[in-house]
Write a protein that holds these residues in place. Structure first.
Motif, PDB file in Angstrom:
ATOM      1  N   ILE A   1      24.434 -20.011 -43.407  1.00  0.00           N
ATOM      2  CA  ILE A   1      23.172 -19.316 -43.070  1.00  0.00           C
ATOM      3  C   ILE A   1      22.913 -18.812 -44.604  1.00  0.00           C
ATOM      4  N   ASN A   2      23.740 -18.078 -45.226  1.00  0.00           N
ATOM      5  CA  ASN A   2      23.648 -17.585 -46.632  1.00  0.00           C
ATOM      6  C   ASN A   2      23.231 -18.546 -47.777  1.00  0.00           C
ATOM      7  N   ARG A   3      23.811 -19.584 -47.365  1.00  0.00           N
ATOM      8  CA  ARG A   3      23.603 -20.538 -48.259  1.00  0.00           C
ATOM      9  C   ARG A   3      22.121 -21.338 -48.147  1.00  0.00           C
ATOM     10  N   MET A   4      21.969 -21.506 -46.911  1.00  0.00           N
ATOM     11  CA  MET A   4      20.651 -22.030 -46.708  1.00  0.00           C
ATOM     12  C   MET A   4      19.353 -21.086 -47.169  1.00  0.00           C
ATOM     13  N   ARG A   5      19.628 -19.624 -47.155  1.00  0.00           N
ATOM     14  CA  ARG A   5      18.764 -18.833 -47.680  1.00  0.00           C
ATOM     15  C   ARG A   5      18.473 -18.975 -49.198  1.00  0.00           C
ATOM     16  N   LYS A   6      19.708 -19.228 -49.762  1.00  0.00           N
ATOM     17  CA  LYS A   6      19.492 -19.133 -51.389  1.00  0.00           C
ATOM     18  C   LYS A   6      19.087 -20.819 -51.872  1.00  0.00           C
ATOM     19  N   ASN A   7      19.291 -21.620 -51.106  1.00  0.00           N
ATOM     20  CA  ASN A   7      19.418 -23.092 -51.584  1.00  0.00           C
ATOM     21  C   ASN A   7      18.455 -24.198 -50.533  1.00  0.00           C
ATOM     22  N   GLU A   8      17.400 -24.132 -51.051  1.00  0.00           N
ATOM     23  CA  GLU A   8      16.159 -25.012 -50.300  1.00  0.00           C
ATOM     24  C   GLU A   8      16.515 -26.438 -49.988  1.00  0.00           C
ATOM     25  N   GLU A   9      17.004 -27.010 -50.922  1.00  0.00           N
ATOM     26  CA  GLU A   9      17.664 -28.132 -50.603  1.00  0.00           C
ATOM     27  C   GLU A   9      18.879 -28.546 -49.586  1.00  0.00           C
ATOM     28  N   TYR A  10      19.688 -27.408 -49.770  1.00  0.00           N
ATOM     29  CA  TYR A  10      20.881 -27.582 -48.651  1.00  0.00           C
ATOM     30  C   TYR A  10      20.489 -27.031 -47.420  1.00  0.00           C
ATOM     31  N   LYS A  11      19.444 -26.339 -47.303  1.00  0.00           N
ATOM     32  CA  LYS A  11      18.669 -26.001 -46.002  1.00  0.00           C
ATOM     33  C   LYS A  11      18.235 -27.265 -45.354  1.00  0.00           C
ATOM     34  N   GLU A  12      17.441 -27.809 -46.146  1.00  0.00           N
ATOM     35  CA  GLU A  12      16.750 -29.130 -45.608  1.00  0.00           C
ATOM     36  C   GLU A  12      17.744 -30.154 -45.191  1.00  0.00           C
ATOM     37  N   LYS A  13      18.714 -30.236 -45.829  1.00  0.00           N
ATOM     38  CA  LYS A  13      19.917 -31.149 -45.304  1.00  0.00           C
ATOM     39  C   LYS A  13      20.808 -30.588 -44.013  1.00  0.00           C
ATOM     40  N   TYR A  14      20.992 -29.281 -44.086  1.00  0.00           N
ATOM     41  CA  TYR A  14      21.305 -28.761 -42.968  1.00  0.00           C
ATOM     42  C   TYR A  14      20.836 -28.829 -41.567  1.00  0.00           C
ATOM     43  N   LEU A  15      19.480 -28.592 -41.817  1.00  0.00           N
ATOM     44  CA  LEU A  15      18.437 -28.937 -40.780  1.00  0.00           C
ATOM     45  C   LEU A  15      18.424 -30.092 -40.113  1.00  0.00           C
ATOM     46  N   ARG A  16      18.563 -30.905 -41.167  1.00  0.00           N
ATOM     47  CA  ARG A  16      18.472 -32.430 -40.646  1.00  0.00           C
ATOM     48  C   ARG A  16      19.570 -32.730 -39.623  1.00  0.00           C
ATOM     49  N   VAL A  17      20.640 -32.437 -40.290  1.00  0.00           N
ATOM     50  CA  VAL A  17      21.887 -32.583 -39.618  1.00  0.00           C
ATOM     51  C   VAL A  17      22.012 -32.076 -38.251  1.00  0.00           C
ATOM     52  N   LEU A  18      21.507 -30.885 -38.317  1.00  0.00           N
ATOM     53  CA  LEU A  18      21.313 -29.871 -37.089  1.00  0.00           C
ATOM     54  C   LEU A  18      20.589 -30.458 -36.047  1.00  0.00           C
ATOM     55  N   ARG A  19      19.320 -31.091 -36.296  1.00  0.00           N
ATOM     56  CA  ARG A  19      18.598 -31.745 -35.386  1.00  0.00           C
ATOM     57  C   ARG A  19      19.318 -32.900 -35.004  1.00  0.00           C
ATOM     58  N   ASP A  20      20.079 -33.867 -35.743  1.00  0.00           N
ATOM     59  CA  ASP A  20      20.752 -34.841 -35.324  1.00  0.00           C
ATOM     60  C   ASP A  20      22.018 -34.407 -34.335  1.00  0.00           C
ATOM     61  N   ARG A  21      22.566 -33.496 -34.567  1.00  0.00           N
ATOM     62  CA  ARG A  21      23.438 -32.945 -33.822  1.00  0.00           C
ATOM     63  C   ARG A  21      22.868 -32.306 -32.276  1.00  0.00           C
ATOM     64  N   ILE A  22      21.806 -31.531 -32.384  1.00  0.00           N
ATOM     65  CA  ILE A  22      21.276 -31.262 -31.272  1.00  0.00           C
ATOM     66  C   ILE A  22      20.818 -32.372 -30.372  1.00  0.00           C
ATOM     67  N   GLU A  23      20.235 -33.374 -30.914  1.00  0.00           N
ATOM     68  CA  GLU A  23      19.612 -34.646 -30.296  1.00  0.00           C
ATOM     69  C   GLU A  23      20.552 -35.593 -29.988  1.00  0.00           C
ATOM     70  N   ARG A  24      21.892 -35.411 -30.498  1.00  0.00           N
ATOM     71  CA  ARG A  24      23.187 -36.312 -30.544  1.00  0.00           C
ATOM     72  C   ARG A  24      22.837 -37.739 -30.832  1.00  0.00           C
ATOM     73  N   VAL A  25      22.381 -37.653 -32.388  1.00  0.00           N
ATOM     74  CA  VAL A  25      22.360 -38.843 -32.880  1.00  0.00           C
ATOM     75  C   VAL A  25      23.502 -38.900 -33.841  1.00  0.00           C
ATOM     76  N   PHE A  26      24.277 -39.861 -34.078  1.00  0.00           N
ATOM     77  CA  PHE A  26      25.193 -40.236 -34.779  1.00  0.00           C
ATOM     78  C   PHE A  26      25.052 -41.052 -36.099  1.00  0.00           C
ATOM     79  N   ASN A  27      24.035 -41.035 -36.749  1.00  0.00           N
ATOM     80  CA  ASN A  27      23.993 -41.995 -37.715  1.00  0.00           C
ATOM     81  C   ASN A  27      24.102 -41.279 -39.087  1.00  0.00           C
ATOM     82  N   TYR A  28      25.399 -40.865 -39.297  1.00  0.00           N
ATOM     83  CA  TYR A  28      25.425 -40.081 -40.726  1.00  0.00           C
ATOM     84  C   TYR A  28      25.499 -41.174 -41.867  1.00  0.00           C
ATOM     85  N   GLU A  29      25.047 -40.597 -42.833  1.00  0.00           N
ATOM     86  CA  GLU A  29      25.080 -41.156 -44.057  1.00  0.00           C
ATOM     87  C   GLU A  29      26.163 -40.384 -44.983  1.00  0.00           C
ATOM     88  N   GLU A  30      26.817 -40.872 -46.014  1.00  0.00           N
ATOM     89  CA  GLU A  30      27.761 -40.028 -46.602  1.00  0.00           C
ATOM     90  C   GLU A  30      27.008 -39.176 -47.706  1.00  0.00           C
TER      91      GLU A  30
END
Ligand SMILES: [Zn+2]
Length: 165
Positions: A119-148
């Motif tokens: 969360i600290n990092r999300m607050r400081k880094n917009e790019e990280y925040k976007e990626k984090y939230l995208r992964v979080l959304r996939d996790r919540i919706e149980r989508v498992f199509n990860y890209e490296e």
């Protein structure tokens, strides 16, 4: 040697799991903006998840890195005195977290841990925040199509996600 003043049970609990802490509020607001509706401090489930998204049967814990011993995290320092005392205390916290996760898994509830440092990092880094939230959304919706992607959250979340397979 002087002993560390032991915390009372209630003090200890408050420090481990304080209600409505700032990082919690931060992530709640983001989830709300993403369209999720949830209960907070949901005591009807084991471990009283900080956030419970009913529609996706997903429990989210917002964990402090020190008390919950985030692995390889610089916030999770180890006190230099009374090491035995702290080791015991930390072990109990970690064991309890594992127990709670296992119980929730058995109930077919998806468990997501969001760490304070993330969360600290999300607050400081917009790019990280976007990626984090995208992964979080996939996790919540149980989508498992990860890209490296060279991002720790992707790895951590992907690893945890494997448990559902
Ligand atoms: Zn951490």
């Amino acid at each position: 040697m002087k002993k560390n003043p032991p915390l009372t049970r209630s003090q200890n609990m408050a420090r481990i799991k304080s209600k409505n802490t700032k990082p919690e509020i931060y992530i709640r607001k983001l989830l709300y903006k993403m369209g999720y509706r949830y209960r907070v401090n949901y005591s009807q489930l084991p471990g009283t998840p900080d956030i419970f998204i009913l529609k996706y049967n997903t429990a989210i814990f917002v964990n402090g890195c020190f008390w919950h011993r985030h692995k390889d995290c610089k916030i999770a320092t180890f006190p230099k005195t009374n090491t035995e005392y702290w080791e015991k205390k930390f072990r109990r916290n970690v064991e309890r977290d594992i127990e709670v996760s296992e119980t929730l898994f058995e109930m077919n509830i998806s468990v997501i841990t969001i760490w304070e440092c993330e969360i600290n990092r999300m607050r400081k880094n917009e790019e990280y925040k976007e990626k984090y939230l995208r992964v979080l959304r996939d996790r919540i919706e149980r989508v498992f199509n990860y890209e490296e992607e060279d991002i720790s959250v992707q790895m951590e979340i992907a690893e945890e996600g494997m448990q559902y397979k």
